[in-house]
Write a protein that holds these residues in place. Structure first.
Motif, PDB file in Angstrom:
ATOM      1  N   ILE A   1       0.802  -1.182   0.033  1.00 22.87           N
ATOM      2  CA  ILE A   1      -0.406   0.067   0.379  1.00 22.87           C
ATOM      3  C   ILE A   1       0.777   1.479  -0.237  1.00 22.87           C
ATOM      4  N   ALA A   2       0.975   2.405  -0.530  1.00 22.09           N
ATOM      5  CA  ALA A   2       1.255   3.631  -0.515  1.00 22.09           C
ATOM      6  C   ALA A   2       0.349   4.723  -0.715  1.00 22.09           C
ATOM      7  N   GLU A   3       0.489   5.468   0.139  1.00 22.40           N
ATOM      8  CA  GLU A   3      -0.669   6.740  -0.121  1.00 22.40           C
ATOM      9  C   GLU A   3      -0.616   7.628   0.983  1.00 22.40           C
ATOM     10  N   GLY A   4      -1.310   9.246   0.418  1.00 21.06           N
ATOM     11  CA  GLY A   4      -0.636  10.133   0.922  1.00 21.06           C
ATOM     12  C   GLY A   4      -0.315  11.731   0.280  1.00 21.06           C
ATOM     13  N   SER A   5      -0.064  13.262   0.413  1.00 23.40           N
ATOM     14  CA  SER A   5      -0.106  14.013  -0.300  1.00 23.40           C
ATOM     15  C   SER A   5       1.282  14.368  -0.527  1.00 23.40           C
ATOM     16  N   GLU A   6       1.849  13.404  -0.458  1.00 19.11           N
ATOM     17  CA  GLU A   6       3.862  13.677  -0.511  1.00 19.11           C
ATOM     18  C   GLU A   6       4.535  13.351  -1.857  1.00 19.11           C
ATOM     19  N   ILE A   7       3.185  12.141  -1.972  1.00 18.53           N
ATOM     20  CA  ILE A   7       3.087  10.725  -2.963  1.00 18.53           C
ATOM     21  C   ILE A   7       3.482  12.210  -3.994  1.00 18.53           C
ATOM     22  N   GLU A   8       1.964  12.900  -4.502  1.00 23.14           N
ATOM     23  CA  GLU A   8       1.440  13.476  -5.492  1.00 23.14           C
ATOM     24  C   GLU A   8       3.072  15.090  -5.585  1.00 23.14           C
ATOM     25  N   ALA A   9       3.266  15.353  -4.554  1.00 26.98           N
ATOM     26  CA  ALA A   9       4.128  16.673  -4.617  1.00 26.98           C
ATOM     27  C   ALA A   9       5.330  15.547  -5.448  1.00 26.98           C
ATOM     28  N   PHE A  10       5.658  14.832  -5.514  1.00 29.36           N
ATOM     29  CA  PHE A  10       6.689  14.053  -6.607  1.00 29.36           C
ATOM     30  C   PHE A  10       6.004  14.086  -8.081  1.00 29.36           C
ATOM     31  N   GLY A  11       4.723  13.975  -7.928  1.00 25.80           N
ATOM     32  CA  GLY A  11       4.303  14.155  -9.613  1.00 25.80           C
ATOM     33  C   GLY A  11       4.622  12.527  -9.796  1.00 25.80           C
ATOM     34  N   LEU A  12       4.270  11.812  -8.649  1.00 23.25           N
ATOM     35  CA  LEU A  12       3.724  10.009  -8.816  1.00 23.25           C
ATOM     36  C   LEU A  12       2.212   9.931  -8.353  1.00 23.25           C
ATOM     37  N   THR A  13       2.010   8.401  -8.229  1.00 21.25           N
ATOM     38  CA  THR A  13       0.912   8.562  -8.343  1.00 21.25           C
ATOM     39  C   THR A  13       0.915   6.900  -7.348  1.00 21.25           C
ATOM     40  N   LYS A  14      -0.053   6.293  -7.025  1.00 26.10           N
ATOM     41  CA  LYS A  14       0.361   5.019  -5.683  1.00 26.10           C
ATOM     42  C   LYS A  14       0.541   4.124  -6.599  1.00 26.10           C
ATOM     43  N   ASP A  15      -0.063   3.843  -7.686  1.00 22.49           N
ATOM     44  CA  ASP A  15       0.194   3.097  -8.935  1.00 22.49           C
ATOM     45  C   ASP A  15       2.319   2.563  -8.975  1.00 22.49           C
ATOM     46  N   HIS A  16       2.970   3.923  -9.329  1.00 20.82           N
ATOM     47  CA  HIS A  16       4.198   3.558  -9.059  1.00 20.82           C
ATOM     48  C   HIS A  16       5.254   2.597  -7.955  1.00 20.82           C
ATOM     49  N   PHE A  17       4.367   2.666  -6.255  1.00 23.29           N
ATOM     50  CA  PHE A  17       4.915   2.127  -5.703  1.00 23.29           C
ATOM     51  C   PHE A  17       4.086   1.282  -5.251  1.00 23.29           C
ATOM     52  N   GLU A  18       2.962   0.660  -5.549  1.00 24.35           N
ATOM     53  CA  GLU A  18       2.196  -0.004  -4.801  1.00 24.35           C
ATOM     54  C   GLU A  18       2.658  -2.153  -5.904  1.00 24.35           C
ATOM     55  N   GLY A  19       2.522  -2.899  -5.240  1.00 21.91           N
ATOM     56  CA  GLY A  19       3.602  -4.096  -6.361  1.00 21.91           C
ATOM     57  C   GLY A  19       4.898  -4.022  -6.627  1.00 21.91           C
ATOM     58  N   LYS A  20       5.302  -2.787  -6.200  1.00 20.00           N
ATOM     59  CA  LYS A  20       6.624  -2.978  -6.764  1.00 20.00           C
ATOM     60  C   LYS A  20       7.931  -3.210  -5.306  1.00 20.00           C
ATOM     61  N   THR A  21       9.202  -3.883  -5.852  1.00 21.13           N
ATOM     62  CA  THR A  21      10.351  -3.489  -4.553  1.00 21.13           C
ATOM     63  C   THR A  21      10.566  -1.849  -4.742  1.00 21.13           C
ATOM     64  N   LEU A  22      11.082  -1.891  -3.507  1.00 21.78           N
ATOM     65  CA  LEU A  22      12.234  -0.910  -2.535  1.00 21.78           C
ATOM     66  C   LEU A  22      12.633  -0.346  -3.597  1.00 21.78           C
ATOM     67  N   HIS A  23      13.962  -1.221  -3.857  1.00 22.58           N
ATOM     68  CA  HIS A  23      14.659  -0.493  -5.695  1.00 22.58           C
ATOM     69  C   HIS A  23      13.965   0.113  -6.842  1.00 22.58           C
ATOM     70  N   GLU A  24      12.803  -0.868  -7.063  1.00 23.78           N
ATOM     71  CA  GLU A  24      12.044  -0.618  -8.620  1.00 23.78           C
ATOM     72  C   GLU A  24      11.630   1.127  -8.022  1.00 23.78           C
ATOM     73  N   ALA A  25      11.019   1.044  -7.008  1.00 25.48           N
ATOM     74  CA  ALA A  25       9.882   2.619  -7.206  1.00 25.48           C
ATOM     75  C   ALA A  25      11.868   3.843  -7.005  1.00 25.48           C
ATOM     76  N   LEU A  26      12.279   3.565  -5.639  1.00 31.80           N
ATOM     77  CA  LEU A  26      12.424   4.608  -5.819  1.00 31.80           C
ATOM     78  C   LEU A  26      14.141   5.172  -6.404  1.00 31.80           C
ATOM     79  N   GLU A  27      14.089   6.112  -6.736  1.00 33.12           N
ATOM     80  CA  GLU A  27      15.391   6.294  -7.173  1.00 33.12           C
ATOM     81  C   GLU A  27      17.139   5.775  -7.099  1.00 33.12           C
ATOM     82  N   PRO A  28      17.805   5.837  -7.740  1.00 30.40           N
ATOM     83  CA  PRO A  28      19.047   5.584  -7.046  1.00 30.40           C
ATOM     84  C   PRO A  28      19.429   6.897  -4.886  1.00 30.40           C
ATOM     85  N   GLN A  29      19.431   7.679  -5.853  1.00 32.64           N
ATOM     86  CA  GLN A  29      20.203   8.753  -4.585  1.00 32.64           C
ATOM     87  C   GLN A  29      18.771   8.335  -3.161  1.00 32.64           C
TER      88      GLN A  29
END
Length: 934
Positions: free
Chosen positions: A344-372
């Motif tokens: 599950i991924a929810e919250g206003s800060e996800i939208e602040a990055f221009g992303l949606t919850k679908d960008h995170f749900e079902g993906k691993t930490l390595h897949e969803a986040l930028e390398p830095q």
């Protein structure tokens, strides 16, 4: 979150289409019944719990959850013992243990449940082992709220105790009778129970008419001597029925043989009956309700499946989680499994990055986040899977975040994933920096201010003191923080200071107060403290700010002015009392008493000085424990030679300690005789105006002295000024008194002279009148009678007579004027021994005899006895002298043929030409008398 919250429904394979159809129909019917039973189960007004063999809660009714104030997730899989009061937990464990040993039995007991808010709920617990669960026992627990019943029972119990206490405080009705029941004694308060007066009961004559027949067994009374607690219903005078508790005892009192003690227990019996009826009613209702709940529970247990419960919980939990995450501002919440895959991924800060919850749900930490970003947070996620809870801050893309991660365990206690909450705190950090800069500017300004400053928070405790405060008190910031500052407040001002601050703080009002604060050198200084509440722009209360100023000098000036005003009032009051009298002794006594009262000294005296330098202590006010010296005469030539002139000029002697004041040894010895250790001397100087000029001269009348005997004393300037002022008023009052006494003396002397002149005039007029009446007659007998009558009337005595002395020495009363009631002497002749020759010679020379009291006079006893026979108690004897061959007066009236009698009181008789004719005698018989010169 539990592991089963992430289970997904698995498909079920069916063997045949027909079986599937039948199963679907049965399933639909079961669902309908289940829904009905579920509704009944959830709405049943009791607390229903399902436990496993260890007492862990598997399920509980919605009514029970709401009634206890919890959420279901807070109680599921928790020990049921935690819901019970600590003193009832052992009972719960014992009951559950016995239930497992006797599976067919039903256990009932009373206990207290703990509401989430901490309040206690009395319940009646019914527990039973559910049938068919012997291998894995499941226990059904039904709790019915009996708090009201308990409260009612307590109320009834308290009412009963109060009733008994009240009855015990009221005296019982006591009677004494003989064996036939005839009254020999009736207590006066009989009307309290029976309504009859003492006299009405006496008229009944027999106690059986009051209490009824067959009250007790006579044989038992004779054997035991006493029969207690006999209950008997009686009807009082008003027709009301009372239940009495009667004690009967064999006695021998008041002429009777049986004592009856009666107590009215009507209300207690009624209360007991009502309580028993109510208990029976409650027990019946509890048993009835328990039976119903057991039946409902048995039906519900057969129809509720674990799968439905798990699905509902999963759906509800996920929905709540998402709702919570969406409503957290500037945040994002993530739920991940043990493979670091986001569920599950929810919250206003996800939208602040221009992303949606679908960008995170079902993906691993390595897949969803930028390398830095991944490299920054990846270690914290693995630490969480290791069982740690992490809170840390990090910066990314010019933003500051705070990351909180916590592990999630399943029902077996294994870590199945975690939850992460990221909160953007960039704006808060910026605000904190601004506040820190503002606070630093405030502290710099406050420390530079010349006044004492302080701050307090919303709890009333002080949070800041500026450097001026710390320099003043000599203490550190840590010592003053909170309530530490009150240690420097003077003990006498502390309560006032705290009351003022707390009252203003609670009302959010400004205040001003004055109190003493200890300075770093240990001196208490007066402080003027002004405090005001602080608020944010939106009106939120922040605390108080205060400023303090040292006003010690102002307070000292005010106190000096107040003391001066008091002294002036005191002097005016004392002066008024001194000038109130013109009596010198009263003036001086008032002076010393008032001065000693004001100065609180051991002794105050007024020392009167004479012209030769000596003096005397004329008045004194002294404590009872010290030696009085009033009347003491002091004649000191050294004092007369050296000090009198100084005191005449207004010298004041202040001696704080006689041993160290440089006094002469003789002066010290003199003061030591009077137990003096400190001395204050002020002269009493009179300013006298000369009658023939406008100039004034100073006269030293005496000294006003205050002495301390118990210990040495440092005389204060105001005390010296006070004594000088009172001395001035005393001198004026003394002068006025002396003038008054002088005037009174002159008036008295003038009155005496006037009285003497009046008496002389009266005598001259009286003698002239008597002489005139004598001259009016030539008959000797008439002259003599008129003489004695006039003299008796003038003197106001009891008897006056003329005693004629014959040539042979005998004598007789030739005429007499006597008050009736006293014996007469007229015509009686007395021998020569009454007035012997030597007495006649003295009378011839003009001697007069005045005896005020015959019994106390220096005369012969025989003479006393002689005159007492005529009732004489005082007498006055004047000789009648005949000059030449005739009686002559001072005018020598030669034209009269008869001689004239006269008194020689103020006249010298020449013995060569004088002859004793007789005596003019005045007697006082009623009482002794003081004969006056007039």
């Amino acid at each position: 979150m539990k592991n089963n919250s992430f289970r997904r429904p698995q498909p079920i394979k069916y063997k045949s289409k027909l079986w599937e159809c039948e199963d679907a129909q049965a399933l639909e019917q079961n669902r309908t019944e289940l829904a009905l039973l579920r509704t009944l189960y959830q709405s049943t007004p009791c607390i229903y719990l399902t436990l496993n063999s260890k007492g862990v809660i598997l399920d509980l009714s919605q009514f029970g959850v709401d009634y206890l104030g919890y959420k279901a997730v807070e109680l599921i899989q928790k020990s049921v013992s935690k819901l019970f009061h600590c003193t009832d937990r052992a009972t719960v464990q014992i009951q559950l243990t016995q239930l497992r040993k006797q599976p067919t039995q039903m256990s009932q007991w009373e206990a207290r449940l703990i509401h989430k808010n901490g309040s206690l709920i009395w319940v009646k617990v019914v527990a039973r082992l559910m049938p068919g669960t012997d291998s894995n026992p499941i226990i059904s627990l039904v709790c019915e709220d009996i708090t009201t019943t308990k409260q009612l029972e307590d109320t009834l119990r308290q009412s009963e105790e109060l009733h008994r206490s009240t009855l015990s405080s009221i005296s019982d009705a006591v009677f004494i009778t003989n064996n036939s029941g005839i009254f020999t004694f009736i207590c006066p308060n009989v009307d309290i129970i029976f309504g009859y007066s003492w006299q009405e009961v006496r008229q009944l004559d027999n106690i059986y008419k009051l209490l009824g027949e067959h009250l007790f067994d006579w044989q038992s009374l004779q054997i035991c001597g006493e029969i207690r607690n006999i209950e008997r219903e009686i009807i009082d005078k008003a027709g009301e029925v009372h239940t009495l508790l009667i004690n009967v005892k064999s006695v021998s009192i008041q002429g009777g043989t049986i004592l009856y003690s009666c107590r009215d227990i009507t209300e207690r019996k009624q209360a007991e009956n009502e309580l028993n009826n109510y208990r029976h009613h409650l027990e019946y209702r509890v048993a009835e309700r328990t039976t119903e709940l057991v039946k409902v529970n048995q039906q519900l247990q057969h129809d509720i499946t674990e799968r439905k419960i798990a699905e509902e919980k999963l759906r509800q939990s996920e929905e709540n989680y998402r709702t919570l995450a969406k409503n957290i501002p500037n945040s994002a919440a993530y739920l991940f499994d043990k493979n670091l895959r986001f569920i599950i991924a929810e919250g206003s800060e996800i939208e602040a990055f221009g992303l949606t919850k679908d960008h995170f749900e079902g993906k691993t930490l390595h897949e969803a986040l930028e390398p830095q970003l991944y490299s920054l947070v990846e270690p914290y996620y693995y630490q969480t899977l290791a069982g740690q809870s992490i809170t840390t801050e990090f910066s990314y893309a010019n933003q500051i975040y705070i990351l909180r991660i916590a592990p999630i365990k399943n029902e077996q206690g294994e870590i199945s994933g975690g939850v992460a909450l990221i909160h953007n705190i960039t704006e808060r950090k910026h605000t904190e920096e601004i506040l820190q800069e503002s606070e630093q500017r405030f502290r710099t300004m406050a420390d530079s201010a010349p006044v004492l400053l302080w701050l307090s928070g919303t709890d009333g405790l002080c949070t800041f003191f500026n450097q001026s405060w710390l320099n003043f008190t000599g203490r550190t910031q840590e010592q003053e923080m909170g309530n530490g500052w009150v240690e420097g407040v003077h003990p006498e001002d502390l309560q006032y200071c705290l009351d003022t601050y707390v009252t203003a703080f609670n009302a959010r009002q400004s205040f001003t107060m004055e109190y003493r604060l200890k300075r770093s050198d240990g001196e208490y200084r007066w402080i003027l403290d002004n405090g005001s509440p602080r608020f944010t722009p939106n009106g939120s209360f922040l605390g108080y700010i205060g400023s303090c100023v040292d006003i010690t000098e102002r307070k000292q000036t005010e106190e000096a002015l107040r003391q001066q005003f008091i002294r002036e009032q005191l002097i005016r009051a004392i002066a008024g009392r001194i000038h109130k009298s013109l009596n010198l002794e009263e003036i001086l006594n008032t002076t010393v008493a008032e001065v000693r009262h004001v100065l609180k000294s051991d002794r105050v005296i007024v020392f009167r000085l004479y012209k030769d330098g000596s003096g005397v202590v004329v008045v004194e006010s002294v404590g009872s424990e010290w030696k009085p010296i009033s009347g003491t005469i002091i004649n000191d030539r050294y004092f007369a030679d050296f000090y009198v002139q100084l005191y005449q000029q207004g010298r004041v002697q202040v001696v704080d300690n006689i041993d160290s004041a440089g006094l002469t040894p003789c002066h010290i010895d003199l003061l030591a005789q009077f137990q003096v250790k400190a001395n204050l001397v002020v002269p009493i100087v009179q300013e006298i105006s000369e009658l023939d000029s406008s100039t004034q001269t100073s006269k030293l009348w005496g000294l006003l002295v205050a002495q301390q005997c118990q210990e040495t004393r440092q005389w204060q300037p105001w005390e010296i000024d006070l004594l000088k002022s009172i001395s001035t008023h005393t001198a004026i009052a003394i002068h006025q008194s002396e003038l008054y006494q002088q005037a009174q003396t002159e008036i008295t002397q003038r009155q005496q002279v006037e009285a003497e002149l009046r008496q002389s005039l009266i005598r001259e007029q009286l003698v002239g009148a008597i002489a005139q009446r004598i001259r009016q007659s030539l008959n000797l007998e008439e002259i003599l009678k008129r003489t004695v009558a006039e003299v008796r009337q003038v003197l106001g005595c009891d008897r006056v007579l003329l005693y004629r002395i014959w040539p042979n020495g005998t004598g007789s009363a030739v005429t007499e004027a006597v008050v009736s009631g006293w014996p007469t002497i007229l015509g009686r002749t007395f021998s020569a021994e009454v007035f012997p020759q030597e007495s006649q010679e003295q009378y011839t020379q003009g001697r007069m005899l005045a005896i005020n009291n015959i019994e106390q006079a220096n005369v012969l006893p025989c003479l006393v006895e002689f005159v007492q026979q005529f009732g004489v108690k005082a007498k006055l004897v004047v000789p009648i002298i005949q000059e030449g061959s005739s009686l002559e007066n001072s005018t020598q009236n030669s034209n009269q043929k008869n001689p004239e009698l006269k008194s020689t009181q103020n006249q010298k008789i020449s013995p060569q030409t004088s002859k004793l004719w007789g005596l003019l005698i005045a007697h006082q018989c009623s009482h002794p008398r003081q004969w006056h010169q007039t």
